[in-house]
Enzyme design. Structure first.
Site, PDB file in Angstrom:
ATOM      1  N   SER A 154      51.997   2.156  94.129  1.00 51.73           N
ATOM      2  CA  SER A 154      51.836   3.513  93.601  1.00 51.73           C
ATOM      3  C   SER A 154      52.586   4.506  94.498  1.00 51.73           C
ATOM      4  O   SER A 154      53.777   4.313  94.747  1.00 51.73           O
ATOM      5  CB  SER A 154      50.340   3.837  93.504  1.00 51.73           C
ATOM      6  OG  SER A 154      50.116   5.027  92.801  1.00 51.73           O
ATOM      7  N   ASP A 319      49.072  -0.865  82.842  1.00 55.85           N
ATOM      8  CA  ASP A 319      49.166   0.345  83.661  1.00 55.85           C
ATOM      9  C   ASP A 319      49.862   1.435  82.841  1.00 55.85           C
ATOM     10  O   ASP A 319      51.063   1.356  82.609  1.00 55.85           O
ATOM     11  CB  ASP A 319      49.957   0.022  84.936  1.00 55.85           C
ATOM     12  CG  ASP A 319      50.056   1.207  85.891  1.00 55.85           C
ATOM     13  OD1 ASP A 319      49.642   2.331  85.531  1.00 55.85           O
ATOM     14  OD2 ASP A 319      50.550   1.006  87.022  1.00 55.85           O
ATOM     15  N   HIS A 352      46.361   0.730  86.217  1.00 57.66           N
ATOM     16  CA  HIS A 352      47.030   1.040  87.475  1.00 57.66           C
ATOM     17  C   HIS A 352      46.297   0.424  88.669  1.00 57.66           C
ATOM     18  O   HIS A 352      46.922   0.001  89.642  1.00 57.66           O
ATOM     19  CB  HIS A 352      47.121   2.557  87.633  1.00 57.66           C
ATOM     20  CG  HIS A 352      47.966   3.008  88.781  1.00 57.66           C
ATOM     21  ND1 HIS A 352      49.304   2.704  88.883  1.00 57.66           N
ATOM     22  CD2 HIS A 352      47.668   3.742  89.882  1.00 57.66           C
ATOM     23  CE1 HIS A 352      49.794   3.239  90.005  1.00 57.66           C
ATOM     24  NE2 HIS A 352      48.820   3.863  90.618  1.00 57.66           N
ATOM     25  N   ASP A 353      44.984   0.385  88.594  1.00 60.38           N
ATOM     26  CA  ASP A 353      44.179  -0.166  89.685  1.00 60.38           C
ATOM     27  C   ASP A 353      44.487  -1.634  89.970  1.00 60.38           C
ATOM     28  O   ASP A 353      44.098  -2.152  91.021  1.00 60.38           O
ATOM     29  CB  ASP A 353      42.692  -0.043  89.347  1.00 60.38           C
ATOM     30  CG  ASP A 353      42.064   1.183  90.007  1.00 60.38           C
ATOM     31  OD1 ASP A 353      42.802   1.947  90.670  1.00 60.38           O
ATOM     32  OD2 ASP A 353      40.846   1.368  89.863  1.00 60.38           O
TER      33      ASP A 353
END
Lengths: 383, 383
Positions: A154, A319, A352-353
């Site tokens: 990220s 994501d 995204h995690d």
């Protein structure tokens, strides 16, 4: 595989001011960092791990509360440690808290030497490139001229990418996970909503809330809730929470009806108790501002022209914050330059995690890549 | 095609209390509504248009400010009017403001006869089904036993759908656009963030802000900003705003850098000046609670078993709030029951907002459908 046992942060003071992209400078600052593993004789086995919004130098291993015995594990402990994908039996791994953050390195809550009061609103805005510059100074101080790899997910991936452009000779490999070459309008929009929640909280006091003995908790809480939604996938949320109710039937009030509400509010509450509001503003701005192609008329291929590092890029199918399409833009620009890149698009449900979570295929990709990195380190030692 | 000229709202008082799904009741209330076109002799050409979160009875035509001459057009003026897809030369169209809203019908800002003060926090929560019941009473009063069609987009589509289940004999056609049979966990999450922004605004005063002479503007503003992001598509935002800067270069502060920030803040500011905070809370809860399959163990086909209406369902490809997949769930359940349904999935770039915007294919689909509705009306008149 075991985790590193108890780890402890170190800190280093830098007397020379850091000249920032904004034109301002950060005078006399401290960086807090952790290291795992052992630096080899020619300092060729070092890996820098860059952190994202809500993380720190505490990448791996455990902090132990002496009173309670409770352990606080590093945020990427599943990735970094003895026998793990980034193997600390081989590599010397560094985690460093970026200036402006709120986990020990100099930030808005610390005393501004110019005023004798907390920086607050006077803390300068830093960019991804400013952080990389600060990290490079730490590397200098630790005697590391060239990293075996710089790695991040990220916002951390943006730092790794910036390293490859700013210091092309100083890293052999660059590992960029769940990242993007620049934020989209929608990404910026979500960040700005979060910022507005903080900026308009009466307890924010224009950034100088420290002097008022309050914290803009409500703003931080909403900021975290909106952010958190973007970290999860729609499907994953449906799977985990769906429309499950907390109690029996609808409550016909504004308390908790659905489990998802309970979960999000809890995440927001927890976050608002430890995270600094000025840091949140500053870091989301660093995210918004990152756009290395901007100086090249939007041409990412040109921006990458001087890159020497080999790349691993990884993205996750669900994501929607930084979708695989964004990672592919990086891959395409590297390919256009005939640079070496391995790309993995991992079919994972966690949005995204996913970059922080256990997933065998993901971990195997990173493990295999670091075996190549290690081969390069070994070859250099022999040559 | 021309718009209806100047239109004016009417209002009707209902002395009999409305028994609500929550178990509470709404005593003596007023509904504000508008009508366009002429009701035919057997009252068979009436179409009810149901509104979504931020809309009202003012569906079509213009309000004219006598002082300035400025016109305020109805929210679906492109859809409803003489010669338009829902043609007021043929149909008698009704728009009604739902109770709990803030555009004239009895709502939280009005005086609670029980206390002599504004309802505020004491205004009961209403559901989609409660609104439909109120609309049915208005239809009774207007002498309309059976609608040629009930129509709505988004939350309005939920009301149309509820009509088809609650009063199967009272509508010939049901037009459901950009809607869903129930909110997902992610939908609820976004609504709850918006609610938390309002509920934690110190100016909200537990819902009784009227007495304090303030409005929770900051909370409403953030609520609208987060909502607005979900109404637009990622692509559309990229196309309209991208990373365009407002000024020259980055500002290194928390003012406006990007055009998307300026746009969203403007939308939030504007909204916070006219929309009622209690209404926002109430309407988002009605959205969250809508789940007609819930009483049937989650089986939408069973929930639809008694439906008599024919359906037009339309969705938009880039709508990620209520995606085409959600509309297809409705279609599938109707098909399972061998009910008549026409489904249009329209390739449009504007996300959820597409249901309000001009798009030739979309308008043509609705126009063609209403030609069929008109054929049914004509056949009934002849028979």
């Amino acid at each position: 595989m075991t985790s590193l046992s108890i780890v402890a942060p170190q800190s280093m003071y830098f007397a020379e001011a850091l000249a920032l992209q904004s034109g301002a400078s950060l005078s006399g600052y401290t960086l807090v960092y952790e290291t795992y593993g052992t630096l080899n004789a020619d300092a060729s086995n070092a890996v820098l791990v860059c952190h994202a919004l809500n993380a720190s130098h505490h990448v791996a291993g455990a902090y132990v509360n002496e009173a309670t015995g409770a352990k606080t594990m590093g945020w990427w402990d599943n990735m970094v440690g003895p026998g793990k994908p980034l193997d600390t039996n081989k590599f010397f791994v560094i985690g460093v808290n970026n200036p402006g953050s709120c986990f020990g390195s100099t930030g808005p809550m610390h005393i501004n030497p110019a005023s004798g009061k907390p920086y607050g609103a006077d803390f300068p805005l830093l960019t991804v490139e400013d952080w990389v510059q600060a990290q490079a100074r730490l590397a200098d101080a630790l005697g590391i001229h060239r990293f075996a790899a710089v790695m991040g997910g990220s916002l951390g991936g943006m730092q790794a990418l910036a390293w490859s452009m700013m210091y092309p000779q100083r890293l052999a490999h660059c590992v960029v996970i769940a990242s993007t070459p620049k934020l989209s309008a929608q990404n910026i929009a979500f960040n700005d909503v979060a910022r507005q929640a903080i900026l308009t909280d009466p307890d924010f006091h224009g950034g100088d809330f420290y002097a008022h003995g309050v914290v803009p908790k409500n703003g931080l809480r909403v900021a975290r809730m909106v952010g958190h939604i973007t970290y999860l996938s729609d499907d994953d949320m449906a799977e985990k929470f769906g429309r499950d109710l907390r109690g029996d039937g609808y409550q016909f009030g504004y308390g908790v009806d659905f489990e998802i509400e309970s979960y999000l509010r809890y995440q927001g509450d927890k976050f608002s108790e430890y995270f600094d509001a000025n840091t949140y503003l500053l870091i989301t701005k660093a995210l918004d501002y990152f756009d290395p192609a901007r100086a090249f008329g939007g041409d990412l291929t040109k921006a990458f022209a001087n890159i020497k590092a080999k790349f691993l890029i990884a993205s996750f199918t669900t994501d929607w914050r930084f979708s695989p399409a964004r990672s592919r833009e990086i891959v395409q620009a590297l390919v256009n330059n005939r640079q070496k890149v391995t790309y993995a698009e991992i079919d994972a449900p966690h949005g995204h995690d996913a970059f922080l979570l256990e997933d065998a295929r993901y971990m195997n990709v990173v493990r295999a890549y670091y075996e190549n990195v290690w081969d390069d380190v070994s070859a250099e030692v022999q040559s």
